[in-house]
Structure formats: structure tokens, C-alpha cells
Design a protein around this motif. Structure first.
Motif, PDB file in Angstrom:
ATOM      1  N   ILE A   1     -42.745  38.796  23.113  1.00  0.00           N
ATOM      2  CA  ILE A   1     -43.262  38.012  24.237  1.00  0.00           C
ATOM      3  C   ILE A   1     -42.596  36.642  24.175  1.00  0.00           C
ATOM      4  O   ILE A   1     -42.709  35.933  23.178  1.00  0.00           O
ATOM      5  N   VAL A   2     -41.863  36.281  25.220  1.00  0.00           N
ATOM      6  CA  VAL A   2     -41.098  35.033  25.220  1.00  0.00           C
ATOM      7  C   VAL A   2     -41.523  34.157  26.392  1.00  0.00           C
ATOM      8  O   VAL A   2     -42.074  34.632  27.385  1.00  0.00           O
ATOM      9  N   GLY A   3     -41.246  32.875  26.257  1.00  0.00           N
ATOM     10  CA  GLY A   3     -41.565  31.913  27.305  1.00  0.00           C
ATOM     11  C   GLY A   3     -41.747  30.536  26.711  1.00  0.00           C
ATOM     12  O   GLY A   3     -41.839  30.370  25.497  1.00  0.00           O
ATOM     13  N   GLU A   4     -41.794  29.519  27.565  1.00  0.00           N
ATOM     14  CA  GLU A   4     -41.963  28.144  27.113  1.00  0.00           C
ATOM     15  C   GLU A   4     -43.373  27.913  26.578  1.00  0.00           C
ATOM     16  O   GLU A   4     -44.286  28.710  26.821  1.00  0.00           O
ATOM     17  N   SER A   5     -43.538  26.810  25.857  1.00  0.00           N
ATOM     18  CA  SER A   5     -44.862  26.431  25.377  1.00  0.00           C
ATOM     19  C   SER A   5     -45.806  26.282  26.565  1.00  0.00           C
ATOM     20  O   SER A   5     -45.437  25.724  27.596  1.00  0.00           O
ATOM     21  N   GLY A   6     -47.032  26.792  26.411  1.00  0.00           N
ATOM     22  CA  GLY A   6     -48.014  26.713  27.479  1.00  0.00           C
ATOM     23  C   GLY A   6     -47.955  27.863  28.459  1.00  0.00           C
ATOM     24  O   GLY A   6     -48.720  27.892  29.430  1.00  0.00           O
ATOM     25  N   SER A   7     -47.083  28.848  28.207  1.00  0.00           N
ATOM     26  CA  SER A   7     -46.968  29.968  29.141  1.00  0.00           C
ATOM     27  C   SER A   7     -48.074  31.003  28.960  1.00  0.00           C
ATOM     28  O   SER A   7     -48.272  31.855  29.827  1.00  0.00           O
ATOM     29  N   GLY A   8     -48.791  30.939  27.828  1.00  0.00           N
ATOM     30  CA  GLY A   8     -49.892  31.879  27.596  1.00  0.00           C
ATOM     31  C   GLY A   8     -49.626  32.911  26.519  1.00  0.00           C
ATOM     32  O   GLY A   8     -50.451  33.805  26.295  1.00  0.00           O
ATOM     33  N   LYS A   9     -48.500  32.801  25.806  1.00  0.00           N
ATOM     34  CA  LYS A   9     -48.134  33.797  24.795  1.00  0.00           C
ATOM     35  C   LYS A   9     -49.166  33.868  23.662  1.00  0.00           C
ATOM     36  O   LYS A   9     -49.717  34.930  23.358  1.00  0.00           O
ATOM     37  N   SER A  10     -49.398  32.715  23.021  1.00  0.00           N
ATOM     38  CA  SER A  10     -50.297  32.689  21.868  1.00  0.00           C
ATOM     39  C   SER A  10     -51.745  32.960  22.267  1.00  0.00           C
ATOM     40  O   SER A  10     -52.496  33.587  21.507  1.00  0.00           O
ATOM     41  N   VAL A  11     -52.144  32.504  23.458  1.00  0.00           N
ATOM     42  CA  VAL A  11     -53.513  32.762  23.919  1.00  0.00           C
ATOM     43  C   VAL A  11     -53.740  34.257  24.095  1.00  0.00           C
ATOM     44  O   VAL A  11     -54.793  34.792  23.718  1.00  0.00           O
ATOM     45  N   THR A  12     -52.742  34.952  24.622  1.00  0.00           N
ATOM     46  CA  THR A  12     -52.845  36.406  24.768  1.00  0.00           C
ATOM     47  C   THR A  12     -53.021  37.068  23.404  1.00  0.00           C
ATOM     48  O   THR A  12     -53.887  37.941  23.230  1.00  0.00           O
ATOM     49  N   ALA A  13     -52.222  36.650  22.422  1.00  0.00           N
ATOM     50  CA  ALA A  13     -52.311  37.231  21.074  1.00  0.00           C
ATOM     51  C   ALA A  13     -53.657  36.930  20.430  1.00  0.00           C
ATOM     52  O   ALA A  13     -54.275  37.806  19.807  1.00  0.00           O
ATOM     53  N   ARG A  14     -54.127  35.707  20.559  1.00  0.00           N
ATOM     54  CA  ARG A  14     -55.408  35.333  19.956  1.00  0.00           C
ATOM     55  C   ARG A  14     -56.575  36.037  20.632  1.00  0.00           C
ATOM     56  O   ARG A  14     -57.607  36.296  20.009  1.00  0.00           O
TER      57      ARG A  14
END
Length: 665
Positions: free
Chosen positions: A42-55
Motif C-alpha cells: 500500500i503506497v501513498g503520501e503521508s496522510g493518505s490513510g495507509k497506516s490507519v487502514t492497517a491499524r
């Protein structure tokens, strides 16, 4: 994106956060699936929602978070409906996560062995002796040496790469089905990163686990991923196989990300593509395509309505109106880097007049640090007999792994450290001798430094105007506050900010903006030499391009001399005229940038180059890492020294090795 053979499915997921400013819409309608034994990046700039999705998958959201709607299906269970106890039984034992910063993931006052066995004892009810045995096996499996000794040590006694290996061991302790890796190699050196990536691939193959890998480094994605999901503004805007995303990107945002990265064929005469504007404010999510305000090919419909996922192939989907049958056709070349009219600096060092004197000369520099007392006194040779020079207007790159002495060398030149031995000359004047503070300030007035972490190097209690203008006040370069303020406004414009930013505080800026403030602070006193210490590490690809272009343009306009310290070798190659390679306190090779990359001689230089992640899946599939073994050198008989192999190309070697290198040429 759903698949019958998936072990994990995320369906129409919406996540918001309640804040004092309002509701932040972090994830908006995400669909994901993961198959057993595959790696989904999952790639994208900071704030794109990557880590929130994982958490959200892990059930580790903050208390102010809300899952507005959606499902996360694992083994016919919807994880969003489970309570804390039920999620605790799954978390770690069936779905495990590796976090970005291993030091913050490990308990600093608990021995490493106990931290690994804790998961086994609590999750699997394993007896202490059996848990210790498995923990030692896990430590060996992730490449830790002397496991019996290391078992009883604390996290601070491990290097960054070793700590990350321990975090991986803890994550694998209970044999999970899914491993989520959230930026696990962001702050690591390329050689350590290569080892960690190889380790993850090896473990995945052996255990057939599914891996979700979150990163902003597209080179890592090309190395590791089977499929890729690109996120922007809380949504997935494109997904497909790794070959489809890299070779045939169809969403404008994906194209822009790929174009913003420098590669080994790019030099500083080429301006990197910069994504204009900033990511959307998710307090006020856009009605249409979130990327439209930054998209040079946006149409009116992009501002009014979000595009559906168009099917490019059976495995490739992209959300962009450009795929509509009536839309104009745009390809990746529309985003490609633009070459400036400046002369390419490929062999600049050899074109200099023979009698030109360097602006900086470092001769036999030694910087030793001591700790402890009496018999326990330990001497660390951070910089050990290093010599090099830098010409006016030149960019000298300094590369090497963490702990090799790069930053210490830069700090010694600007006199943040008093050198243990050796000589440092600036504009022909010796500045390394022990002096009073006032004299040191006078000697180093023409030298400035850009620090690695802008947030820790900027005073949080001072406004931007005060921070940038501080150097002018200390050096008494202007007589009035009005003159200082006008100069600060001028410098803010130079680095791409505005005078409206002057009265804000550092915490009110993004990472890229804070780094621009650091650049402005360094340049405000019109220095002749700038020491840039890892100025773009941990920044998003698009922000890296902005900072590199900014430094490049300012360097050309002001005729700056730059010492550029970094461990990202493709960036150093892009930005530097000459490069020095450091290993454990010593310079082992110095050459023109193009010469070093096309004809590296020292084995350590070769190992660094082999570890650079390249955003090309075909290259990454056939890559062979070269791991440097320092025991190949026998310096017990022949004393090594820095020798010029050919004009401008120096190498640290013994006489017999020098002959071998010359034969190889």
C-alpha cells in the motif's frame, strides 16, 4: 478487489477521527483483499490513510476513532464487530504487525529475550523453558548472532537493524497467518534495508504467510510486492500487479509519484517532477476526485464527482475519468522529468584549473569520543584519519551506513565538536584549533548546516520569523528589526513559503514545510558552505523532489558549496558532483559521481550500490545483493592508505590491493 481465495478482505471501510477542529475523514470507502502467501503493498503520501487502514485491521485505533461503516473479514469473522478481548486473541497470534520505529515498539527496561517469550507464554501458554528455546530459534532465524548473549541484553544495546529484526521475531513468534509491515525500513540504511527485505521475503516463502507492506518507497515496492494498492485522500485510486502499476500506471496520482523519484541515470541537470500543491485537508473531504487540485490534467467533472474504478485488465483497476471513453488520452511521459538547459556536470572535477584551491580542506581528521571511567573507559573512533577537499561551487556527497562517521565529520567542520586531531581549513584558514567560542564563531561564520530532523532542530516556542532571523541577530548583520524582518520575508519566498507563514510555529507545518524552514535558516546569513545532513530522510517521495529541486536551484543561483550527507545513494548520485564513501570512520573511496556509480572499485562501495532499491520490477527480480565482508582485507602486514588509482578516483587500500584495482581498470 475481493477474491474468493482471500484470507483477508476489507470492504467499503470508512474511518473518522473526532478532533477539536472537527471530524477527520481518514479512510473513505477502502476495499482490499489479501491472499495467502502474497505481498500486497500500500503506497501513498503521508496522510493518505495507509497506516490507519492497517491499524483498523489490527484493532489498534485511538479512542477518538470511529469505524463509520464497512467490514474486515478474516476467517469468516468481521473484525470490526469483535470486542477488545476477542481482538486480543487474534492480534499477535493470527495477525501480527511490525511498526515503523523499532525502538518505540520495544520496552527499553525489559530484556530482549523476555519480550519475545512474553508473546509465547501469554498467547500460547508455553512453559518458560520451551518459550526460551523457541525464542532463541526465532532470533537465529532473523539473523541475530550470539543469541544466548543477546537474549539477556536490552534494546539500547542493539543497532537499528538488529532492533528491527527483534521486532520481526516477536511478530513471528506465534506463527501468524498475516504480517502487516508499516514502514519497517524507512529510517534504515540501504544495506540494512536490503537485509530486512530479504529476510521478510524468505520468511514469507517458508511460512506461506500473507504480507501487507506499507511504504512510500517505490523501489521497495518493486522489490517486494506482488500486487500494489495506491492510496490518496483516504481512498484507493489504483490497484493491480506490481508490473501493471510500474509499467502501465493509469491514475494521474500514480504517474506523478513514479515521476518524482530520481534514479541512477538522473543527474542534477535534470529537474525532478514535483507534484504541485498539498494533500487535501480531510476535515473537509473533497466532493470529487481528491487529487484534482494537484492534477494538471484534471477536468471539470473531477471537481464535481469522484470517478468509479475503471477496469484496465482483469487484475488492474484505476479510479480516473481519464479512462472514460470521451476523456483525453494521457500517458506517463506527460509527467516525465524536464531537463534544464544547464550543462551536465559529469566530470566537473577534471575540468577545474590545476591551480584552483579548495574552499574546504580536511586533513587527517580524527574525532574520538570516550565513555566510562578507569578500566571501563571506552574510546569510540567515530572519524579516524579522514582527508578530503571541496571546491567552491561543488557538491560533495558523503555516503555510508549509520555510525560510519558522516554526520560527525560534518559537525566537526562546523565546529559543533572539537576535533581530537587533524586540521580543517576553510578558505585557506585553519579553523580546527582549540579556540574560544567567539573565535570559533568568527571562523565558521561562512558555514551553515541543515539538520536531519527539522522538528527537533526548530525551537517549538519561537515563530518562524524568529527562528530564521536568529542568525542575523547573533551575527549582527543588520541594524534594525525591520531590515531583519524584510530579509526573512525574502528568504521565505526563496524557499517556496510566504510571509504569511512567518508568525506561525513549527508544529503548524508539514514535514516538507519544516524542512524548507530549516533550509531558510541555513541560507539567511549568505553562507559560502552548506552542510546538509540527511535533509530528505523519511520525507515522502513528492516532498523529497521539492526539497531537492529547491536546493539545486538555490545552489545554482547563489553559487553555494554543499556537503551533502545521506544514505540514499540514488539521491546522492543525483545531487552530487563528487562522492566520498565512508565505512567505520574511514573514507574508503572518493570519485566523481558518474565514475563512482559506473566503475566502483572498493568492495564496500559495490555492496552499497547493489542495495539501492530501484523502482523497476524487472531489475529488482534479477538483483543480486553484494554483502561486504571486511575480513577480506589483511592489513596486518601491509598498511593501507588513500591512493589515487586514476585522476580524481581515490581508494583506501594496501599496496597489493592497489595493484589489483589498477589491473581491473
Amino acid at each position: 478487489m475481493n477474491n474468493g481465495s482471500s484470507i483477508l478482505e476489507v470492504r467499503d471501510l470508512y474511518v473518522t477521527f473526532n478532533t477539536y477542529a472537527g471530524k477527520v475523514h481518514a479512510v473513505r470507502g477502502v476495499d482490499l483483499s489479501l491472499r495467502k502467501g502474497e505481498t500486497l503493498a500500500i503506497v501513498g503520501e503521508s496522510g493518505s490513510g495507509k497506516s490507519v487502514t492497517a491499524r483498523t485491521v489490527m484493532g489498534l485505533l485511538a479512542k477518538n476513532a470511529n469505524i463509520e461503516r464497512g467490514e474486515i473479514l478474516y476467517k469468516e469473522k468481521d473484525l470490526t464487530k469483535l470486542n477488545d478481548n476477542e481482538m486480543s486473541n487474534i492480534r499477535g497470534s493470527e495477525i501480527a504487525m511490525i511498526f515503523q520505529d523499532p525502538m518505540s515498539s520495544l520496552d527499553p527496561v525489559m530484556k530482549i529475550g523476555r519480550q519475545i517469550t512474553e508473546a509465547l507464554r501469554i498467547k500460547q501458554g508455553m512453559p518458560s523453558e520451551e518459550a526460551k528455546k523457541k525464542a532463541l530459534e526465532l532470533m537465529k532465524a532473523v539473523g541475530i548472532d550470539e543469541v544466548e548473549k543477546r537474549f539477556n541484553q536490552y534494546p539500547f544495546q542493539f543497532s537499528g537493524g538488529m532492533r528491527q529484526r527483534i521486532v520481526i521475531a516477536i511478530a513471528l513468534a506465534c506463527d501468524p497467518d498475516i504480517l502487516i509491515c508499516d514502514e519497517p525500513t524507512t529510517a534504515l540504511d540501504v544495506t540494512v534495508q536490503a537485509k530486512i527485505l530479504d529476510l521478510i521475503k524468505e520468511i514469507q516463502k517458508e511460512r506461506n504467510i500473507g504480507v501487507i507492506f506499507i511504504t512510500h518507497d517505490l523501489g521497495v515496492v518493486a522489490n517486494l510486492a506482488d500486487r500494489v494498492a495506491v492510496m490518496y485522500g483516504g481512498k484507493i485510486v489504483e490497484y493491480g500487479t506490481v508490473d501493471e502499476i510500474f509499467k502501465n500506471p493509469r491514475n494521474p496520482y500514480t504517474m506523478a509519484l513514479l515521476s518524482a523519484m530520481p534514479d541512477l541515470e538522473t543527474d542534477s541537470s535534470t529537474e525532478l517532477y514535483v507534484i504541485p500543491g498539498t494533500p487535501p485537508n480531510m476535515l473537509y473531504p473533497p466532493k470529487g476526485d481528491a487529487f484534482a487540485p494537484r492534477n494538471q490534467f484534471a477536468m471539470r467533472i473531477d471537481l464535481e464527482e469522484h470517478p468509479p474504478m475503471y477496469k484496465v485488465s482483469d487484475t488492474h483497476y484505476a479510479a480516473t475519468w481519464l479512462l472514460h471513453e470521451d476523456a483525453p488520452k494521457v500517458d506517463l511521459n506527460s509527467y516525465r522529468k524536464k531537463t534544464t538547459d544547464d550543462r551536465k556536470i559529469l566530470d566537473k572535477i577534471n575540468q577545474r584549473p590545476k591551480d584552483e584551491k579548495p574552499i574546504v580542506e580536511v586533513k587527517n581528521l580524527k574525532q574520538y569520543f570516550t565513555s566510562g571511567f578507569g578500566r571501563r573507559k571506552l574510546v569510540v573512533k567515530a572519524v579516524d584519519d579522514v582527508s578530503f577537499h571541496i571546491y567552491k561551487g561543488e557538491t560533495f556527497g558523503l555516503v555510508g551506513e549509520s555510525g560510519c562517521g558522516k554526520t560527525t565529520t560534518g559537525r566537526s567542520i562546523i565546529r559543533l565538536y572539537n576535533p581530537t586531531d587533524g586540521e580543517i581549513y576553510f578558505k585557506g584558514k585553519l579553523i580546527s584549533k582549540k579556540s574560544r567560542h567567539k573565535e570559533i564563531k568568527e571562523n565558521t561564520r561562512g558555514i551553515a548546516m541543515i539538520f536531519q530532523d527539522p522538528i527537533s532542530s526548530l525551537n517549538p516556542r519561537m515563530t518562524v520569523k524568529e527562528i530564521i532571523g536568529e542568525g542575523l541577530r547573533i551575527n549582527k548583520l543588520y541594524n534594525s528589526e525591520e531590515e531583519i524582518t524584510n530579509k526573512v520575508y525574502e528568504m521565505l519566498e526563496t524557499v517556496g513559503l510566504t510571509k504569511e507563514h512567518a508568525n506561525r510555529y513549527p508544529h503548524e507545518f508539514s514535514g516538507g514545510q519544516r524542512q524548507r524552514i530549516g533550509v531558510a535558516r541555513a541560507l539567511i546569513t549568505n553562507p559560502e558552505l552548506v552542510i546538509a545532513d540527511e535533509p530528505i530522510s523519511a520525507l515522502d517521495v513528492s516532498i523529497q523532489a521539492q526539497i531537492l529541486n529547491l536546493l539545486n536551484n538555490i545552489k545554482k543561483e547563489l553559487g553555494l558549496t554543499v556537503m551533502f550527507i545521506a544514505h540514499n545513494l540514488s539521491v546522492v548520485k543525483y545531487f552530487s558532483d563528487r562522492i566520498g564513501v565512508m565505512y567505520y570512520g574511514k573514507l574508503v573511496e572518493i570519485a566523481n559521481a558518474e565514475e563512482l556509480y559506473r566503475n566502483p572499485l572498493h568492495p564496500y562501495t559495490k555492496s552499497l550500490l547493489s542495495a539501492i532499491p530501484i523502482p523497476d520490477p524487472d531489475y529488482e527480480k534479477n538483483r543480486k545483493h553484494i554483502y561486504y565482508d571486511p575480513t577480506i582485507h589483511d592489513y596486518s602486514i601491509e598498511k593501507p592508505e588513500m591512493v589515487e588509482i586514476k585522476e580524481g578516483h581515490f581508494i583506501y587500500a594496501s599496496p597489493s590491493e592497489v595493484e589489483e584495482y589498477r589491473k581491473s581498470l
